[in-house]
Motif scaffolding. Sequence first.
Motif, PDB file in Angstrom:
ATOM      1  N   ALA B 164      41.629  43.036  38.469  1.00 52.79           N
ATOM      2  CA  ALA B 164      40.864  42.804  37.236  1.00 52.79           C
ATOM      3  C   ALA B 164      40.744  41.307  36.949  1.00 52.79           C
ATOM      4  CB  ALA B 164      41.523  43.526  36.060  1.00 52.79           C
ATOM      5  N   SER B 165      41.826  40.578  37.223  1.00 56.59           N
ATOM      6  CA  SER B 165      41.809  39.126  37.015  1.00 56.59           C
ATOM      7  C   SER B 165      40.804  38.464  37.950  1.00 56.59           C
ATOM      8  CB  SER B 165      43.198  38.538  37.275  1.00 56.59           C
ATOM      9  OG  SER B 165      44.150  39.116  36.421  1.00 56.59           O
ATOM     10  N   MET B 166      40.743  38.946  39.183  1.00 54.94           N
ATOM     11  CA  MET B 166      39.807  38.372  40.153  1.00 54.94           C
ATOM     12  C   MET B 166      38.366  38.700  39.782  1.00 54.94           C
ATOM     13  SD  MET B 166      41.975  38.944  43.654  1.00 54.94           S
ATOM     14  CE  MET B 166      40.690  38.315  44.725  1.00 54.94           C
ATOM     15  N   VAL B 167      38.152  39.913  39.299  1.00 57.75           N
ATOM     16  CA  VAL B 167      36.806  40.284  38.845  1.00 57.75           C
ATOM     17  C   VAL B 167      36.381  39.325  37.728  1.00 57.75           C
ATOM     18  CG1 VAL B 167      35.466  42.040  37.593  1.00 57.75           C
ATOM     19  CG2 VAL B 167      36.968  42.724  39.479  1.00 57.75           C
ATOM     20  N   GLN B 179      28.700  38.309  29.650  1.00 53.92           N
ATOM     21  CA  GLN B 179      27.739  39.412  29.707  1.00 53.92           C
ATOM     22  C   GLN B 179      28.364  40.674  30.313  1.00 53.92           C
ATOM     23  OE1 GLN B 179      24.505  38.850  32.506  1.00 53.92           O
ATOM     24  NE2 GLN B 179      24.268  41.066  32.464  1.00 53.92           N
ATOM     25  N   LYS B 180      29.123  40.483  31.386  1.00 47.49           N
ATOM     26  CA  LYS B 180      29.666  41.645  32.102  1.00 47.49           C
ATOM     27  C   LYS B 180      31.124  41.872  31.679  1.00 47.49           C
ATOM     28  CE  LYS B 180      27.300  42.168  36.463  1.00 47.49           C
ATOM     29  NZ  LYS B 180      26.597  43.280  35.929  1.00 47.49           N
ATOM     30  N   ASP B 181      31.310  42.781  30.756  1.00 47.97           N
ATOM     31  CA  ASP B 181      32.651  42.937  30.179  1.00 47.97           C
ATOM     32  C   ASP B 181      33.138  44.385  30.188  1.00 47.97           C
ATOM     33  OD1 ASP B 181      30.888  43.923  28.360  1.00 47.97           O
ATOM     34  OD2 ASP B 181      31.661  42.801  26.641  1.00 47.97           O
ATOM     35  N   GLU B 182      32.509  45.217  31.015  1.00 49.36           N
ATOM     36  CA  GLU B 182      32.925  46.627  31.058  1.00 49.36           C
ATOM     37  C   GLU B 182      33.399  47.018  32.449  1.00 49.36           C
ATOM     38  OE1 GLU B 182      29.855  48.453  27.703  1.00 49.36           O
ATOM     39  OE2 GLU B 182      29.629  49.034  29.805  1.00 49.36           O
ATOM     40  N   ILE B 183      34.441  47.816  32.482  1.00 50.65           N
ATOM     41  CA  ILE B 183      34.912  48.357  33.754  1.00 50.65           C
ATOM     42  C   ILE B 183      34.884  49.876  33.681  1.00 50.65           C
ATOM     43  CG2 ILE B 183      37.056  48.721  35.063  1.00 50.65           C
ATOM     44  CD1 ILE B 183      37.415  45.670  35.025  1.00 50.65           C
ATOM     45  N   ILE B 184      34.431  50.461  34.780  1.00 48.68           N
ATOM     46  CA  ILE B 184      34.328  51.921  34.826  1.00 48.68           C
ATOM     47  C   ILE B 184      35.468  52.466  35.673  1.00 48.68           C
ATOM     48  CG2 ILE B 184      32.893  53.866  35.589  1.00 48.68           C
ATOM     49  CD1 ILE B 184      30.444  52.036  35.196  1.00 48.68           C
ATOM     50  N   THR B 185      36.150  53.490  35.160  1.00 47.79           N
ATOM     51  CA  THR B 185      37.165  54.162  35.968  1.00 47.79           C
ATOM     52  C   THR B 185      37.036  55.667  35.764  1.00 47.79           C
ATOM     53  OG1 THR B 185      39.513  54.258  36.538  1.00 47.79           O
ATOM     54  CG2 THR B 185      38.984  54.010  34.205  1.00 47.79           C
ATOM     55  N   GLU B 256      24.595  47.692  43.103  1.00 47.30           N
ATOM     56  CA  GLU B 256      23.222  47.518  42.641  1.00 47.30           C
ATOM     57  C   GLU B 256      23.192  46.982  41.200  1.00 47.30           C
ATOM     58  OE1 GLU B 256      20.308  50.558  44.431  1.00 47.30           O
ATOM     59  OE2 GLU B 256      20.317  50.967  42.264  1.00 47.30           O
ATOM     60  N   ALA B 257      24.216  47.368  40.430  1.00 43.85           N
ATOM     61  CA  ALA B 257      24.308  46.877  39.044  1.00 43.85           C
ATOM     62  C   ALA B 257      24.956  45.493  38.982  1.00 43.85           C
ATOM     63  CB  ALA B 257      25.095  47.875  38.198  1.00 43.85           C
ATOM     64  N   GLY B 258      25.179  44.897  40.134  1.00 47.31           N
ATOM     65  CA  GLY B 258      25.774  43.558  40.172  1.00 47.31           C
ATOM     66  C   GLY B 258      27.262  43.554  39.867  1.00 47.31           C
ATOM     67  N   ALA B 259      27.924  44.685  40.147  1.00 49.49           N
ATOM     68  CA  ALA B 259      29.357  44.786  39.847  1.00 49.49           C
ATOM     69  C   ALA B 259      30.166  44.937  41.138  1.00 49.49           C
ATOM     70  CB  ALA B 259      29.597  45.967  38.922  1.00 49.49           C
ATOM     71  N   LEU B 260      31.468  44.705  41.024  1.00 48.20           N
ATOM     72  CA  LEU B 260      32.361  44.789  42.180  1.00 48.20           C
ATOM     73  C   LEU B 260      33.022  46.165  42.259  1.00 48.20           C
ATOM     74  CD1 LEU B 260      34.067  41.278  41.841  1.00 48.20           C
ATOM     75  CD2 LEU B 260      32.479  41.985  43.644  1.00 48.20           C
ATOM     76  N   CYS B 261      33.439  46.532  43.479  1.00 49.49           N
ATOM     77  CA  CYS B 261      34.058  47.837  43.692  1.00 49.49           C
ATOM     78  C   CYS B 261      35.510  47.665  44.108  1.00 49.49           C
ATOM     79  CB  CYS B 261      33.290  48.618  44.755  1.00 49.49           C
ATOM     80  SG  CYS B 261      31.596  48.950  44.253  1.00 49.49           S
ATOM     81  N   CYS B 262      36.417  48.164  43.274  1.00 46.99           N
ATOM     82  CA  CYS B 262      37.854  47.961  43.475  1.00 46.99           C
ATOM     83  C   CYS B 262      38.531  49.306  43.715  1.00 46.99           C
ATOM     84  CB  CYS B 262      38.459  47.283  42.251  1.00 46.99           C
ATOM     85  SG  CYS B 262      37.633  45.726  41.847  1.00 46.99           S
ATOM     86  N   TYR B 263      39.239  49.393  44.834  1.00 47.84           N
ATOM     87  CA  TYR B 263      39.766  50.654  45.320  1.00 47.84           C
ATOM     88  C   TYR B 263      41.270  50.708  45.104  1.00 47.84           C
ATOM     89  CZ  TYR B 263      39.949  54.485  48.866  1.00 47.84           C
ATOM     90  OH  TYR B 263      40.115  55.674  49.539  1.00 47.84           O
ATOM     91  N   ASP B 264      41.710  51.612  44.254  1.00 49.69           N
ATOM     92  CA  ASP B 264      43.133  51.876  44.052  1.00 49.69           C
ATOM     93  C   ASP B 264      43.564  52.840  45.144  1.00 49.69           C
ATOM     94  OD1 ASP B 264      45.532  53.078  43.334  1.00 49.69           O
ATOM     95  OD2 ASP B 264      45.072  53.155  41.198  1.00 49.69           O
ATOM     96  N   PHE B 316      39.502  33.711  45.507  1.00 49.23           N
ATOM     97  CA  PHE B 316      39.911  34.055  44.145  1.00 49.23           C
ATOM     98  C   PHE B 316      41.344  34.570  44.073  1.00 49.23           C
ATOM     99  CE2 PHE B 316      35.352  34.149  44.287  1.00 49.23           C
ATOM    100  CZ  PHE B 316      34.952  33.589  43.083  1.00 49.23           C
ATOM    101  N   LEU B 317      41.960  34.766  45.219  1.00 52.97           N
ATOM    102  CA  LEU B 317      43.311  35.343  45.264  1.00 52.97           C
ATOM    103  C   LEU B 317      44.336  34.435  44.586  1.00 52.97           C
ATOM    104  CD1 LEU B 317      43.383  36.703  48.928  1.00 52.97           C
ATOM    105  CD2 LEU B 317      43.733  38.079  46.865  1.00 52.97           C
TER     106      LEU B 317
END
Lengths: 461, 520
Positions: B164-167, B179-185, B256-264, B316-317
């Motif tokens: 989340a910090s890297m995002v 502008q981009k302040d939402e995360i979907i889970t 496509e929405a310009g967001a990153l995909c983070c895999y738990d 960004f790590l």
Amino acid sequence: MKKAHPYIPNSVPEVQKAMLKEIGARDIEELYQTIPENLRFRGKLNLPKALTAEADLKRHVFGILNKNKDSEESISFLGGGSARHYVPAICDEINQRSEFLTAYAGEPFEDHGRFQSLFEYQSLMAELLDVDVVNVPTFDWSQAASTSIRMAERITKRGKALAADTIGPDRLAMIKNYCQPVMEIELVKHDQQSGLLDMEDLKGKLTNETACLYFENPSYHGVIETQGQAISDVLHEKGALSVVGADPISMGVLKPPARYGADITCGDIQPLGIHLHFGGGLGGFIATRDEERFVREYPSRLFGITRTTVEGEYGFGDVLYERTSFADREHGKEFVGTATALWGITAGVYLALMGPKGMQEVGEHIVQKARYAALKLNQIHGVKSPAFNSGHFKEFVVDFNGTGKNVQQINRRLLEKGIFGGHDLSRNFPELGQSALYCVTEMITKDNIEKLTDALSDYLR
Amino acid sequence: MKNNIKLRKFHQAKWDEEVIFELHHPGERGVVPPEVETNVSQETGDAKAIIAETMQRETPPALPEVGQMRVLKHYLRLSQHTLGADINIDIGQGTCTMKYNPKINEAFVKSPKSSELHPLQDESTVQGALEIMHRLDLAFREISGMDYFSFQPSSGSDAIFTMASMVHKYLEVQGKADQKDEIITTIFSHPSDYAAVSVKGFKVIMLYHDPETGRPSVEALKSALSERTAALFITNPEDTGIFNAEIKEFTRLTHEAGALCCYDQANANGILGITRAKEANFDMCFFNLHKTFASPHGAGGPASGALGVKSELVDFLPVPLIDFDGNKYSLNYDLKNSIGKVRSFYGVIPAVIRAYAWVMSLGAEGLEEVAKVAVLNNNYILEKIKKIHGASAPFAEGQHRIEQVRYSWQQLFEETGITIEDIAYRMADFGFHLWSSHHPFIVPQPFTIEPTESYSKQELDEYLLALEQIVKEARENPELVKTSPHNSVTHRYDETWLDDPEKWAISWRSYQKKHPEGIK
């Protein structure tokens, strides 16, 4: 697989066949039918050849580990967030017990011992820190300090925090990332001569929006902060909290922060019976008084004592479990998960072994030995030690600016003599120029100090 | 093969052991620290002369004074009051991946060659430690398809927070953080996929499952995605053991929405070598070394969340990275967009060493066998539990699951009034854990079984036999279940002492103040 792997009993083909029959599947591949073909990895992982024979594995891994030169075979003056103290044999005996080592999240009945030993850890730390509430430990001091600041934000409902500029650089980097963008962090200066907090700078930066000041005592530079009460008073007048990072192994001789107005005390339990592990031996504690508005803001597990249906029987369990993200992901405080319970149990064992006298003796030893080392180093040509003219605990800054050599050169020379010199501060504290942070614990003998001063005198002559 | 499974006549150790403070005998010593050499103290004066008077401790801490052997005995007894995976058939703590933690790996981490390494030692003296970290990084790159791994995060939840910090940093660099302040889970991802990203200030949107498939639909994702979406945080398979077959569509739409995909990847044990983060187009992922990679859970840590990223996110790590020039390993602090630190130093190195040794023992073929047998064991258990009257496996009817299943005792509860808690407590009487699962509490009367690859068929059958026995008791002798445990260390406890501020006691001193009458 040709042979059943020792870690996988059901790799025996006949067993697999019987189980598949029970399931009604042709083969294991069929069990993966929900994973679409375009997601399947059909290649072969490019990994080194398996070392299934334990003898081969042992030879291989030790072959790599043996390239290390460890602190036991050297004389180490390294500290700065992790320090080599004596680890009593019983600490290792207990944390290697299968029952503790491989336990996880059982119920308070069959894992009664896990709950009790962590309740005892909390209780022993509570005596050491003179508070009523201590958490099941979190990841490390950096996390503990960061969470303490976020707790202060929730308790005061204020979005700014101050931090002394003499706190550990790792912790500062961690605090910044953990608090921003929700909070703002501003640094408070220290006095250049004494290394103590600059009270005027604090007063100038403290406002009605300040949630807390976080400072460390002793500071990262080993300086014992003497203005604790005055700092807390100034903060409390403005409705801000006093948050103090402390070294638990100093608590036999130094006044616990709660005694000079700290609302939250935090720090690392690694000094209490835990090995260095290349930085893997850390565990963070957070401690407060027993006030509901504080207790409610802990994200960590807090184990409490209770009674059971059987007369005279102790039970233990989670206090205010509803606070945690295990119970409620949306409203839980920060987050909770696997942390450092085994080190908590170990630190409890350490304190139980040391008792009040042991903690006092080890504290006195460290204060005296560090002072002795600082004085001896000060006798070397061009060296100023300690760099700050204050009382120190365990660590102190040695100023090499007058020697014409840089710390890197000096430490290289020391390394040749089997000595790990103090940590080079030039990257994180450029204003100190060529200075190093020396750490002296009860593990350092007078003889070790002589070896150090001899080597330095010889090189800096 | 003969199958002579029977329930054990189990009783856990019960020492009726005191709390450590009750063992206090003034004057006894557990361990004595080294004395300062006389000529040292002569030169420095005593400690009081060095510490300012205002900072001296006035009264010694009220720690107990106990002789060494009694301390040892006390903690050995407490250890016997604890049911580790080494001792039981630990398949009832689903999502936790309670597998075998090889003993040889303890020899590595106990050796001074790892335990006595200071993190600030000169790089030339820690080449072995850095080499193991680098080698495990290389192995994980293969297993996930990512380009670089950091071992700094201290747990799975911490790895989520780090992602989340890297995002956030990534968006900040692009000037899009406001502008981009939402995360979907998703609701069946780990609770920390919600909780830990919230700490970073993100607003979280939670996708619920389709009641039939048990997984979130593409439509649900589409309606949650917007120009405000910063990232998707998702577990796959989810805590239900159901694999999201549309995951590639999820990542495509998210990108496509310009967001990153983070895999738990907390639930990776059934898919090692089978499917990877890369093929599903994730930008980041993490493995729990204390789960999938056989580092022991330690009664709740220390742990490690190994975080893998694609090359464009390496920058960004958290610092430092470990560099290898083909000859020498070194620490690299020079990262332009680093989020800073998520832990002091470099991570929980004992977990890294154990994970490396585990991977080396298994190799490519062995890792795949781990996954396959974990899945085989799980579907075997599923088949058997479906046949237990009163139990069910909600969602995805007729489909195989990956490595675990979230089951329900709802029917049994309706018929008998016996709850999951009752059953969990009664399981302790047979020497087993059965976990009532963490949030969400959507599946009624939930329990989660994750058999991993470590237990034999015989052992799985023994565990199942205990479940069947309790179901029988629930109908024939419900009191026995309701008053359990009977053969464990303690009994049902008074919860008001844990939730009432007037009564809770989080330390012994607090207990003495609030309950002067005592329990004993």
